[in-house]
Design a protein around this motif. Structure first.
Motif, PDB file in Angstrom:
ATOM      1  N   THR A   1       0.913  -1.129   0.048  1.00  0.00           N
ATOM      2  CA  THR A   1       0.031   0.029   0.060  1.00  0.00           C
ATOM      3  C   THR A   1       0.854   1.110   0.281  1.00  0.00           C
ATOM      4  OG1 THR A   1       0.044  -0.044   2.345  1.00  0.00           O
ATOM      5  CG2 THR A   1      -1.804  -1.295   1.317  1.00  0.00           C
ATOM      6  N   ASN A   2       0.392   2.551  -0.139  1.00  0.00           N
ATOM      7  CA  ASN A   2       1.066   3.676  -0.019  1.00  0.00           C
ATOM      8  C   ASN A   2       1.900   3.931   1.167  1.00  0.00           C
ATOM      9  OD1 ASN A   2       2.176   5.919  -1.826  1.00  0.00           O
ATOM     10  ND2 ASN A   2       0.517   7.233  -0.238  1.00  0.00           N
ATOM     11  N   LYS A   3       1.111   3.421   2.322  1.00  0.00           N
ATOM     12  CA  LYS A   3       1.720   3.835   3.759  1.00  0.00           C
ATOM     13  C   LYS A   3       1.287   2.635   4.553  1.00  0.00           C
ATOM     14  CE  LYS A   3       1.049   7.467   7.262  1.00  0.00           C
ATOM     15  NZ  LYS A   3       0.859   6.707   8.416  1.00  0.00           N
ATOM     16  N   GLY A   4       2.624   1.933   5.399  1.00  0.00           N
ATOM     17  CA  GLY A   4       2.416   1.248   6.210  1.00  0.00           C
ATOM     18  C   GLY A   4       2.523   1.737   7.635  1.00  0.00           C
TER      19      GLY A   4
ATOM     20  N   LYS B   1       2.864  -7.376   5.687  1.00  0.00           N
ATOM     21  CA  LYS B   1       2.061  -6.313   6.115  1.00  0.00           C
ATOM     22  C   LYS B   1       1.695  -5.360   5.173  1.00  0.00           C
ATOM     23  CE  LYS B   1       1.816  -7.986  10.504  1.00  0.00           C
ATOM     24  NZ  LYS B   1       0.808  -8.606  11.126  1.00  0.00           N
ATOM     25  N   LYS B   2       2.022  -5.305   3.997  1.00  0.00           N
ATOM     26  CA  LYS B   2       1.715  -4.679   2.815  1.00  0.00           C
ATOM     27  C   LYS B   2       2.429  -3.029   3.022  1.00  0.00           C
ATOM     28  CE  LYS B   2      -2.220  -7.452   1.564  1.00  0.00           C
ATOM     29  NZ  LYS B   2      -1.479  -8.192   0.703  1.00  0.00           N
ATOM     30  N   GLY B   3       3.507  -2.907   3.792  1.00  0.00           N
ATOM     31  CA  GLY B   3       3.868  -1.679   3.688  1.00  0.00           C
ATOM     32  C   GLY B   3       4.622  -1.407   5.118  1.00  0.00           C
ATOM     33  N   GLY B   4       5.371  -0.303   5.242  1.00  0.00           N
ATOM     34  CA  GLY B   4       6.226   0.097   6.235  1.00  0.00           C
ATOM     35  C   GLY B   4       7.530   0.443   5.688  1.00  0.00           C
ATOM     36  N   ILE B   5       8.534   0.679   6.580  1.00  0.00           N
ATOM     37  CA  ILE B   5      10.031   1.101   6.261  1.00  0.00           C
ATOM     38  C   ILE B   5      10.974   0.320   7.055  1.00  0.00           C
ATOM     39  CG2 ILE B   5       9.607   2.817   8.260  1.00  0.00           C
ATOM     40  CD1 ILE B   5      11.714   3.319   4.870  1.00  0.00           C
ATOM     41  N   TYR B   6      12.067  -0.165   6.205  1.00  0.00           N
ATOM     42  CA  TYR B   6      13.094  -0.838   6.562  1.00  0.00           C
ATOM     43  C   TYR B   6      14.285   0.105   6.266  1.00  0.00           C
ATOM     44  CZ  TYR B   6      17.150  -3.802   7.302  1.00  0.00           C
ATOM     45  OH  TYR B   6      18.367  -4.530   7.716  1.00  0.00           O
ATOM     46  N   SER B   7      15.462   0.479   7.450  1.00  0.00           N
ATOM     47  CA  SER B   7      16.231   1.346   7.423  1.00  0.00           C
ATOM     48  C   SER B   7      17.598   0.750   7.655  1.00  0.00           C
ATOM     49  CB  SER B   7      16.287   2.792   7.928  1.00  0.00           C
ATOM     50  OG  SER B   7      15.776   2.610   9.110  1.00  0.00           O
TER      51      SER B   7
ATOM     52  N   GLY C   1      10.896   0.427   1.177  1.00  0.00           N
ATOM     53  CA  GLY C   1       9.421   0.283   1.796  1.00  0.00           C
ATOM     54  C   GLY C   1       8.312   0.937   0.973  1.00  0.00           C
ATOM     55  N   SER C   2       7.329   1.324   1.466  1.00  0.00           N
ATOM     56  CA  SER C   2       6.188   1.935   0.740  1.00  0.00           C
ATOM     57  C   SER C   2       6.607   3.375   0.296  1.00  0.00           C
ATOM     58  CB  SER C   2       4.959   2.176   1.830  1.00  0.00           C
ATOM     59  OG  SER C   2       4.621   0.848   2.219  1.00  0.00           O
ATOM     60  N   LYS C   3       6.023   3.936  -0.690  1.00  0.00           N
ATOM     61  CA  LYS C   3       6.241   4.969  -1.325  1.00  0.00           C
ATOM     62  C   LYS C   3       6.249   6.460  -0.255  1.00  0.00           C
ATOM     63  CE  LYS C   3       4.833   3.911  -5.966  1.00  0.00           C
ATOM     64  NZ  LYS C   3       6.253   3.715  -6.520  1.00  0.00           N
TER      65      LYS C   3
ATOM     66  N   GLU D   1       6.609   6.390   3.212  1.00  0.00           N
ATOM     67  CA  GLU D   1       7.890   6.388   3.951  1.00  0.00           C
ATOM     68  C   GLU D   1       9.040   6.808   3.170  1.00  0.00           C
ATOM     69  OE1 GLU D   1       4.894   3.464   5.901  1.00  0.00           O
ATOM     70  OE2 GLU D   1       5.475   3.832   3.724  1.00  0.00           O
ATOM     71  N   ILE D   2       9.221   6.301   1.950  1.00  0.00           N
ATOM     72  CA  ILE D   2      10.464   6.302   1.208  1.00  0.00           C
ATOM     73  C   ILE D   2      10.498   8.052   1.101  1.00  0.00           C
ATOM     74  CG2 ILE D   2      11.853   6.241  -0.923  1.00  0.00           C
ATOM     75  CD1 ILE D   2      11.812   4.081   1.153  1.00  0.00           C
ATOM     76  N   GLN D   3       9.320   8.662   0.530  1.00  0.00           N
ATOM     77  CA  GLN D   3       9.509  10.138   0.517  1.00  0.00           C
ATOM     78  C   GLN D   3       9.474  10.929   1.721  1.00  0.00           C
ATOM     79  OE1 GLN D   3       8.990  11.763  -2.417  1.00  0.00           O
ATOM     80  NE2 GLN D   3       9.257  13.741  -1.232  1.00  0.00           N
ATOM     81  N   HIS D   4       9.216  10.368   2.731  1.00  0.00           N
ATOM     82  CA  HIS D   4       9.404  10.963   4.081  1.00  0.00           C
ATOM     83  C   HIS D   4      11.007  10.894   4.236  1.00  0.00           C
ATOM     84  CE1 HIS D   4       7.830  12.505   7.866  1.00  0.00           C
ATOM     85  NE2 HIS D   4       8.568  11.528   8.414  1.00  0.00           N
ATOM     86  N   VAL D   5      11.695   9.793   4.053  1.00  0.00           N
ATOM     87  CA  VAL D   5      12.998   9.707   4.251  1.00  0.00           C
ATOM     88  C   VAL D   5      13.832  10.786   3.182  1.00  0.00           C
ATOM     89  CG1 VAL D   5      15.134   8.057   3.461  1.00  0.00           C
ATOM     90  CG2 VAL D   5      13.133   7.064   4.799  1.00  0.00           C
ATOM     91  N   LYS D   6      13.355  10.804   2.164  1.00  0.00           N
ATOM     92  CA  LYS D   6      14.040  11.884   1.304  1.00  0.00           C
ATOM     93  C   LYS D   6      14.067  13.314   2.101  1.00  0.00           C
ATOM     94  CE  LYS D   6      13.238   9.349  -3.078  1.00  0.00           C
ATOM     95  NZ  LYS D   6      12.241   9.179  -4.425  1.00  0.00           N
ATOM     96  N   GLU D   7      12.763  13.672   2.224  1.00  0.00           N
ATOM     97  CA  GLU D   7      12.555  14.930   2.716  1.00  0.00           C
ATOM     98  C   GLU D   7      13.366  15.288   3.983  1.00  0.00           C
ATOM     99  OE1 GLU D   7       8.237  14.949   3.361  1.00  0.00           O
ATOM    100  OE2 GLU D   7       7.844  15.288   1.243  1.00  0.00           O
ATOM    101  N   PHE D   8      13.690  14.091   4.811  1.00  0.00           N
ATOM    102  CA  PHE D   8      14.342  14.180   6.318  1.00  0.00           C
ATOM    103  C   PHE D   8      15.878  14.477   5.883  1.00  0.00           C
ATOM    104  CE2 PHE D   8      11.064  14.002   9.100  1.00  0.00           C
ATOM    105  CZ  PHE D   8      11.245  14.459  10.426  1.00  0.00           C
ATOM    106  N   LEU D   9      16.257  13.562   4.918  1.00  0.00           N
ATOM    107  CA  LEU D   9      17.760  13.517   4.712  1.00  0.00           C
ATOM    108  C   LEU D   9      18.307  14.262   3.648  1.00  0.00           C
ATOM    109  CD1 LEU D   9      18.219   9.353   4.912  1.00  0.00           C
ATOM    110  CD2 LEU D   9      18.194  11.152   6.605  1.00  0.00           C
ATOM    111  N   LYS D  10      17.499  15.048   2.955  1.00  0.00           N
ATOM    112  CA  LYS D  10      18.114  16.143   2.010  1.00  0.00           C
ATOM    113  C   LYS D  10      18.896  16.840   2.467  1.00  0.00           C
ATOM    114  CE  LYS D  10      14.047  18.873   1.766  1.00  0.00           C
ATOM    115  NZ  LYS D  10      12.777  19.403   1.162  1.00  0.00           N
TER     116      LYS D  10
END
Length: 279
Positions: free
Chosen positions: A155-158, A204-210, A266-268, A270-279
């Protein structure tokens, strides 16, 4: 490709039986942990190479533990990278572990990656197979056979937050990122086995692994050829993403067998969230 998948299925069944159902055969209390782990690796290597020797399309295979290419058939076109047992240190605590395989055509790089397979052993003996032509297929082993189950799509968000690395060595940006997920109500789910943590996000159809860059491992800890490429390949086929913090994992050029990378997948959302935080 079907003959390669069949070979890996046979490998999985043998390793499940020899290593996980009969793990006490390897846990000799007179041996050091290092010696036990080496025995398991060597047994798995023999099983893997023996099975691939039956497949004419496999040119060679290389394991993460030794990184020595075993040439199998000079006329073959597929090169196979593998992680025989993911985080073998957990073997003696009766924990589910896994294996990972990536099938490359002629050379080890992201553009040549044709299929990715991982296996989970123990209580959840299952296989996930991914290729661009077949998509992602999920098989569960029951009553002596592999049974195909419903496939995965994220899903788009986990709600899962699975993060590796020593917290005291995280960057301030990564600490803030992880806390932001908890603030949104994400649940911590981390097994320290890459295959199982990947499997959990798919189930679980979504989430984030880092697995971030840290002060002791500024280049990350996951190896491109053996781990990051095959996981990223699967993620993109299930409507997810995988990046190193900025770049798409499958766009990273690999110049050496042991090249490592940080990874977020992971889901889109969460990955967009990562990009925004780490830029």
């Amino acid at each position: 490709m079907i003959e390669v998948f069949n070979a890996i299925s046979n490998i999985a069944i043998t390793i499940e039986k020899d290593v996980f159902q009969s793990c006490t055969d390897f846990l000799d209390t007179t041996k050091s942990d290092e010696a036990i782990h080496q025995d398991v690796y060597e047994h798995c290597r023999r099983v893997i190479e023996s099975e691939f020797e039956k497949v004419k399309s496999v040119k060679g295979a290389m394991g993460k533990d030794k990184k020595q290419l075993c040439t199998i058939n000079n006329d073959g076109k597929y090169l196979v990278s593998y992680v025989a047992v993911d985080n073998i240190e957990l073997l003696d605590v009766d924990f589910s572990l896994g294996s990972m395989f990536a099938i490359y055509e002629n050379e080890f790089n992201a553009q040549s990656l044709k299929a990715s397979i991982y296996i989970t052993y123990g209580p959840t003996f299952q296989i996930v197979f991914a290729s661009k032509s077949e998509g992602v297929k999920f098989f569960s082993y029951k009553h002596g056979e592999l049974i195909q189950k419903e496939s995965f799509e994220l899903t788009n968000k986990g709600k899962i937050n699975s993060t590796a690395g020593i917290q005291s060595q995280w960057s301030s940006k990564h600490k803030a990122l992880i806390q932001s997920f908890f603030d949104e109500g994400y649940r911590l789910r981390f097994s320290d086995s890459l295959t199982l943590d990947t499997h959990q996000i798919l189930f679980k159809k979504g989430g984030i692994y880092s697995s971030p860059a840290t002060t002791s491992n500024p280049d990350g800890i996951l190896e491109l050829i053996f781990e990051a490429y095959p996981i990223a390949f699967i993620m993109e086929l299930v409507n997810g993403e995988a990046i190193d913090g900025e770049r798409r994992i499958l766009d990273i050029e690999c110049t050496e067998f042991h090249q490592k990378t940080p990874i977020y997948f992971g889901s889109k959302y969460e990955i967009q969230h990562v990009k925004e935080f780490l830029k």
